[in-house]
Motif scaffolding. Structure first.
Motif, short mmCIF file in Angstrom:
data_model
loop_
_atom_site.label_atom_id
_atom_site.label_comp_id
_atom_site.label_asym_id
_atom_site.label_seq_id
_atom_site.Cartn_x
_atom_site.Cartn_y
_atom_site.Cartn_z
N ASN A 43 0.81 -1.22 0.00
CA ASN A 43 0.00 0.00 0.00
C ASN A 43 0.85 1.27 0.00
O ASN A 43 0.33 2.36 0.20
CB ASN A 43 -1.01 0.00 1.15
CG ASN A 43 -0.36 0.03 2.51
OD1 ASN A 43 0.85 -0.12 2.63
ND2 ASN A 43 -1.15 0.24 3.54
N GLY A 44 2.18 1.15 -0.21
CA GLY A 44 3.03 2.30 -0.42
C GLY A 44 3.72 2.89 0.78
O GLY A 44 4.37 3.93 0.67
N GLU A 45 3.62 2.27 1.94
CA GLU A 45 4.35 2.77 3.11
C GLU A 45 5.81 2.33 3.01
O GLU A 45 6.10 1.21 2.60
CB GLU A 45 3.78 2.20 4.40
CG GLU A 45 2.41 2.70 4.75
CD GLU A 45 1.91 2.06 6.02
OE1 GLU A 45 2.17 2.64 7.08
OE2 GLU A 45 1.30 0.98 5.94
N VAL A 46 6.73 3.21 3.39
CA VAL A 46 8.15 2.87 3.46
C VAL A 46 8.47 2.72 4.95
O VAL A 46 8.32 3.68 5.71
CB VAL A 46 9.03 3.94 2.80
CG1 VAL A 46 10.51 3.58 2.92
CG2 VAL A 46 8.65 4.11 1.33
N LEU A 47 8.87 1.51 5.35
CA LEU A 47 9.09 1.21 6.76
C LEU A 47 10.52 0.80 7.03
O LEU A 47 11.16 0.17 6.19
CB LEU A 47 8.19 0.04 7.19
CG LEU A 47 6.70 0.17 6.97
CD1 LEU A 47 6.01 -1.15 7.32
CD2 LEU A 47 6.14 1.29 7.81
N SER A 48 11.01 1.11 8.24
CA SER A 48 12.28 0.57 8.71
C SER A 48 11.99 -0.85 9.17
O SER A 48 10.96 -1.12 9.79
CB SER A 48 12.80 1.39 9.89
OG SER A 48 13.10 2.69 9.49
#
Length: 93
Positions: free
Chosen positions: A47-52
């Motif tokens: 869904n396009g989230e950029v996560l560590s």
């Protein structure tokens, strides 16, 4: 998610629209990850989230499935990188 081929290395990629509205090229194969604030790894969720995150985790540890930015894995990434863009593929997100 649009599928295509990297113009630099010929690898299959998918394009994911980030929550910031930008299209990011990612490796086509999804990977397991464990979300962790401050982790060195980065993942792009469907869904396009950029996560560590921590990568290379087993199914019992994983908190999700996502995609690695192709900027991280492409041997030709420098020819496509915009000036000032971070080298970790996160695009500052």
């Amino acid at each position: 998610m649009k599928k295509s081929t990297c113009r630099g290395c010929g690898a299959p990629i998918v394009w994911i629209k980030t929550t910031a509205g930008k299209s990011m090229p990612c490796d086509a194969e999804p990977v397991l990850y464990k979300a962790r604030e401050g982790a060195a790894g980065k993942i792009v969720t469907p869904n396009g989230e950029v996560l560590s995150c921590d990568l290379d985790v087993g199914p019992d540890e994983a908190t999700g499935i996502g995609y690695i930015s192709h900027f991280v894995t492409c041997p030709q990434a420098e020819q496509f990188r915009r000036k000032g863009a971070p080298k970790d593929g996160s695009h500052g997100n």
